[in-house]
Structures are given as C-alpha cells and as structure tokens.
Design a protein around this motif. Structure first.
Motif, PDB file in Angstrom:
ATOM      1  N   ALA A  26      14.876  35.479  -9.320  1.00 27.08           N
ATOM      2  CA  ALA A  26      14.910  34.705  -8.079  1.00 27.08           C
ATOM      3  C   ALA A  26      14.564  33.233  -8.317  1.00 27.08           C
ATOM      4  O   ALA A  26      15.149  32.341  -7.697  1.00 27.08           O
ATOM      5  N   LYS A  27      13.637  32.981  -9.232  1.00 30.94           N
ATOM      6  CA  LYS A  27      13.201  31.607  -9.469  1.00 30.94           C
ATOM      7  C   LYS A  27      14.379  30.746  -9.955  1.00 30.94           C
ATOM      8  O   LYS A  27      14.564  29.613  -9.527  1.00 30.94           O
TER       9      LYS A  27
ATOM     10  N   LEU B 256      19.222  27.145  -8.897  1.00 34.57           N
ATOM     11  CA  LEU B 256      20.670  27.009  -8.749  1.00 34.57           C
ATOM     12  C   LEU B 256      21.045  26.658  -7.307  1.00 34.57           C
ATOM     13  O   LEU B 256      21.889  25.789  -7.066  1.00 34.57           O
ATOM     14  N   ALA B 257      20.402  27.313  -6.354  1.00 32.34           N
ATOM     15  CA  ALA B 257      20.707  27.076  -4.943  1.00 32.34           C
ATOM     16  C   ALA B 257      20.470  25.612  -4.576  1.00 32.34           C
ATOM     17  O   ALA B 257      21.300  24.966  -3.933  1.00 32.34           O
TER      18      ALA B 257
ATOM     19  N   TYR C  30      17.763  35.692  -2.002  1.00 38.89           N
ATOM     20  CA  TYR C  30      18.120  35.868  -3.404  1.00 38.89           C
ATOM     21  C   TYR C  30      18.248  37.353  -3.713  1.00 38.89           C
ATOM     22  O   TYR C  30      17.299  38.106  -3.560  1.00 38.89           O
ATOM     23  N   LYS C  31      19.464  37.737  -4.078  1.00 36.81           N
ATOM     24  CA  LYS C  31      19.728  39.150  -4.333  1.00 36.81           C
ATOM     25  C   LYS C  31      20.063  39.377  -5.799  1.00 36.81           C
ATOM     26  O   LYS C  31      20.235  38.427  -6.548  1.00 36.81           O
TER      27      LYS C  31
ATOM     28  N   LEU D  16      24.508  32.629  -4.075  1.00 32.61           N
ATOM     29  CA  LEU D  16      25.162  31.390  -4.484  1.00 32.61           C
ATOM     30  C   LEU D  16      26.149  30.892  -3.411  1.00 32.61           C
ATOM     31  O   LEU D  16      26.107  29.732  -2.993  1.00 32.61           O
ATOM     32  N   PHE D  17      27.000  31.790  -2.925  1.00 33.58           N
ATOM     33  CA  PHE D  17      27.967  31.352  -1.917  1.00 33.58           C
ATOM     34  C   PHE D  17      27.341  31.233  -0.531  1.00 33.58           C
ATOM     35  O   PHE D  17      27.806  30.456   0.290  1.00 33.58           O
ATOM     36  N   SER D  18      26.298  32.017  -0.288  1.00 35.85           N
ATOM     37  CA  SER D  18      25.680  31.853   1.022  1.00 35.85           C
ATOM     38  C   SER D  18      24.992  30.496   1.118  1.00 35.85           C
ATOM     39  O   SER D  18      24.983  29.876   2.175  1.00 35.85           O
TER      40      SER D  18
END
Ligand code: ZN
Length: 509
Positions: free
Chosen positions: A214-215, A220-221, A259-260, A267-269
C-alpha cells in the motif's frame, strides 16, 4: 479603491442583496461538505449519531435561508433587474430552481421521506449482506412511491415522471433522447461484445494482482495525480472505502482512493478522481463558492473523470513516459512485463456482474440494464418483486453472465435505496461526452504525440478552456456543442469503442 459608477450604483441592487444571503447559505453548504468528507475519511466510528445532529441543524439553517421570505422576494426582484451578467443570471436561475424544489414538497412529507431514506439504506445493506431481496422489496416500494409523488409535485404540465427525475441529474436528456442513446448502444455494442468474447484472443493480466504494498501504491497514486495535472497546493488525497471527490471551493479539492491487491484498481481510480478534481480546480474564481461553482452536471463531471481515466490513462501512448516509474516502484511484479503487455492487460475485456468493476467496453451495458428497469419502475408500474429475475435476464442477454444471488445482481448499488432514480444514465452519458470530445481533439491536436511526450497540460488546457472554467453556468449539452461544434452525437462513443477494442481483439468488421 476606485469603484466605477456602474458598480457603486449596483451596490444596493437586489442582486447584491441576494448575493449576501447566498453567501451565508454557501458557507453552510461548505460546512456540510466538510462533515461528509470527514465521515468518510477520519471521523471515529462512534461519532456518527452525534455528528448527524450537527449536520441536521446546519442543513435546516441552509433550508431556512434558501426558502425564506427574503430570498424569495429578492429572487423575484432580480428577475426584473436589468444588466445581470451571464454568471449572475445563472445564479438566479439555480437559486430559483433550488427554492422550487424545496418548496413544492410539503415539509411533513419531506421529513418522513428523509427518515425513510435513512432506514432504507440500512435495510438495503442488511439485505445485500444476507443476499435476500425480499427483505428490501417493501422498503423499495415505499421509496419509489415517494419519488413518484415528489416528481409529480415538480412536473411541468404534461411532463412524464421519469423525465422529471432525469432532469434532476442531466438537463436536456429526456427519455426520448436517452431511448435513442441506449438503443444505439444495445444495437451496436451487444453483438460487438459477443465478437470480442468469441475472438479467441487471450490477454494475460495475472501480474496485476499480488503483493503490491500500500505504501508504494500511495506513492504511485500521488505521482500519477500530479502527473495528470492535479495541483496538490490546492488539493489533497486521502483514503476511504469507496473513492470519491469533493470540494469546498477551487482552492480546496479533495480526492480519496483505496489501495487493493489489484494494482490497476487503485491506479485507475486515482486518475479517475483526479479528473473530477481537475474539473473543480479549473472553475473560475468568479464562480467558485457560488451556486454555479461546481461541475455542469453529473454526466459532464463523469465525462471528465472518464476522459482522464480511460481516454488518457488507458491509452498506450500515456504509458510511454510513465511505465518505467511503475517498474521502478514494483520491480518484482513488473520488471519482466513489457509496457505493451501491461497496456493490453489494463484494457482486457471481462464481462462481469458488478458495475463498479466493469471494463470500459462493458460499462455502459451495465447502465443500460438499470435504465430500462428504472423506466419500467417509474413509467410502467413494474412490480418490484419482478426485479431480480428481470435483472438477471437482462444481464444474461446483454453481457452473457447471470447473477446467482441478488447481492451480485439487483442489490449491488445503493442508488435506488437512496431514491436516486434517474442518476444512472449520467454515467453512460459521461463516457459518450468524453468520446465526442476526444474525437474533436484528435482532429485539432496530435493527441497521442502529446501523451508520448508527457505534455498532458495541452490536453488539460483545452478541457479547461471549453468546459471546466464555466462551472455550472452553462448546461452540459451546450458546452459540448460549443466545444465540438456538434450537438450530442453518441455515434462517436460507439466508434471509439469499436476501433479500440476491434484492434485489441483483432476483429474484422
Ligand atoms: Zn466518477
């Protein structure tokens, strides 16, 4: 400060007086928005009931201002006042509509409905958990009958009830227009999807799922949101169960994501929410913190998020400068995966049961099912008990899949439990608006070339100039027309999907 004659003369005009009242109403709205945001992100679990009381008081105060004698009289005076700017007229229009809506429903019925709606969300969520539609059906019936009653209060002479509901989310798109739109999607995309699933082309996507920490996903987000143009000096990104975007004004726009294990999901959300956020950030200073300081409509908002998510984010050219960043962050998972394979994977078509997990090609077919059923519920008095079977039949016919229980069928979305009839079509309209904008842009700029060079700002500027800056001052259909030089034309959407997925799945038409 030198004030021009015109301005000083207008200092005590009806409009200026109205503006002061609306400022107070908007401040209350901003507080309500902040509480909503807080409830979804940071508020402790047990805060709920107590905070709800504060929210109730604030929202009552808002209604008091909006429906008060002063605002009512000032609105009448404003309609007679000459020389209002386009923005000012739009604000008067919005305030009048809001007043109309709040006024036409008898307060006693409105309160009873609010209570029902709160209960309904609970009943729905329990029914979904138990996979039992029967326990929700009586509540849904009540919701529908209230919604029809309210729509009847609002209806102009001869207006159909479902048209009134549609109007609340997307002006200019009545059943007549939507029948045409969804008819086209059904005729073109249902057989096309069958060709895709029978094409024999297999796309590998196993590497998208796994141990994505998740980190690093958060890193990336943030990188991606900024890369597509979200300004972190005027915005933040937090976590919530369901991603969403909200804004207080154009200097405070808030995104959330989750984060899944499936890296492309978050990423797309985040690119999707950044699209919503950029729209809000780009609204002109003159309009922000007014009744028109938000996106033009549900559909127009969704067009921007989907433009960023799909037309930019799922475009192979977008990943040319960005993919190495992804590989750097997740070397174990992606080092051996080529950029081309990654792009194919994130565009894989997989007809499924759940709307929010749908791919770009099948998404609007999920909406088609809901549109047809809503129309039957509102206009043809469809018996609620028949919903689960009709739902399943339609999924089988359009998407080739059949839910095994109502939780993955008719109970999956909260919208109907909240009385939001007429909302769903805006999701599909958004995708179609985006495709029409894309068609127009490609004729005027080297779209893929810009993405390859990482120059998204040129694309974003076009959206800002034609769409974002106007906020809610103009209706979505007008904005689309002004930008592309054409009225809404859903053929561009079908054409876009067929071209993109025809190539990916090697389909000769
Ligand atoms: Zn969205």
């Amino acid at each position: 400060m030198k004030v021009s004659n015109k301005e000083s003369r207008r200092e005590n005009s009806a409009y200026r007086q109205l503006e002061r009242r609306l400022e107070r109403a908007m401040a209350l709205q901003a507080a309500l928005t902040l509480f909503e945001w807080d409830n979804e992100t940071l508020a402790p679990k047990q805060a709920g009931e107590y905070t709800a009381k504060v929210q109730g008081t604030l929202s009552e105060a808002y209604q008091e201002i909006m429906t008060g004698k002063e605002v009512r009289e000032l609105l009448e005076a404003c309609k007679r006042e000459a020389g209002l700017t386009e923005a000012e007229s739009a604000i008067v229009r919005e305030a009048s509509e809001e007043l109309d809506k709040l006024e036409k429903i008898p307060p006693r019925e409105y309160r009873a409905y609010q209570e029902l709606a709160a209960r309904s969300a609970r009943v729905w969520s329990e029914a979904k958990e138990k996979q039992d539609f029967e326990t929700f059906a009586p509540t849904l019936k009540e919701i529908i009958s209230y919604q029809k009653k309210f729509a009847a209060y609002q209806a102009k002479e001869g207006q159909k009830l479902y048209d009134v509901m549609l109007d609340n989310y997307e002006k200019g798109f009545s059943m007549e227009k939507l029948d045409e739109f969804f008819g086209l999607l059904k005729e073109e995309l249902v057989p096309f999807l069958k060709k895709v699933t029978n094409s024999g082309v297999e796309i590998r996507d196993d590497f998208l799922t796994g141990d994505y920490p998740a980190k690093k996903q958060r890193e990336l987000a943030e990188y991606l949101a900024e890369y597509v143009g979200f300004d972190f000096r005027r915005g933040v990104l937090a976590e919530s169960a369901h991603p969403f975007t909200t804004n207080l004004h154009n200097h405070d726009v808030r995104l959330t994501t989750h984060y899944k294990e499936q890296v492309d999901s978050s990423l797309f959300s985040v690119i999707h929410e950044a699209g919503h956020g950029i729209y809000e950030l780009d609204i002109e200073d003159e309009l922000t913190q007014t009744l028109i300081g938000q996106g033009a409509s549900m559909g127009m908002h969704e067009s921007q998020s989907r433009f960023f998510e799909n037309i930019i984010g799922r475009n192979g050219a977008f990943w040319t400068p960005v993919y190495k960043k992804l590989q750097e962050l997740f070397p174990e998972q992606l080092e051996k995966v080529s950029r081309e394979d990654f792009v194919r994977a994130v565009n894989k078509v997989q007809p499924g049961l759940i709307r929010t997990e749908a791919d770009e090609l099948t998404y609007s077919l999920h909406v088609l099912v809901r549109y047809e059923l809503e129309k039957m519920l509102i206009e043809e008095d469809l018996d609620v008990e028949k919903l689960p079977k009709l739902w399943a039949d339609k999924y089988e016919e359009y998407l080739g899949v059949r839910p095994q229980n109502p939780a993955e069928g008719v109970l999956q979305d909260i919208h109907w439990a909240q009385g939001s009839f007429g909302y769903f079509p805006s999701y599909a309209l958004g995708s179609a608006f985006a495709a029409q904008m894309y068609h127009y842009m490609k004729e005027n700029i080297d779209f893929d070339g810009l993405l390859q060079k990482g120059q998204i700002e040129v694309i974003r500027e076009a959206l800002r100039r034609h769409i974002h800056r106007f906020g809610k001052m103009r209706e979505s259909r007008r904005l689309l027309q002004d930008m592309t030089g054409e009225d809404f034309k859903p053929q561009y959407y079908v054409q876009y999907l067929k071209e993109k997925y025809g190539e990916l799945y090697q389909i000769q038409e």
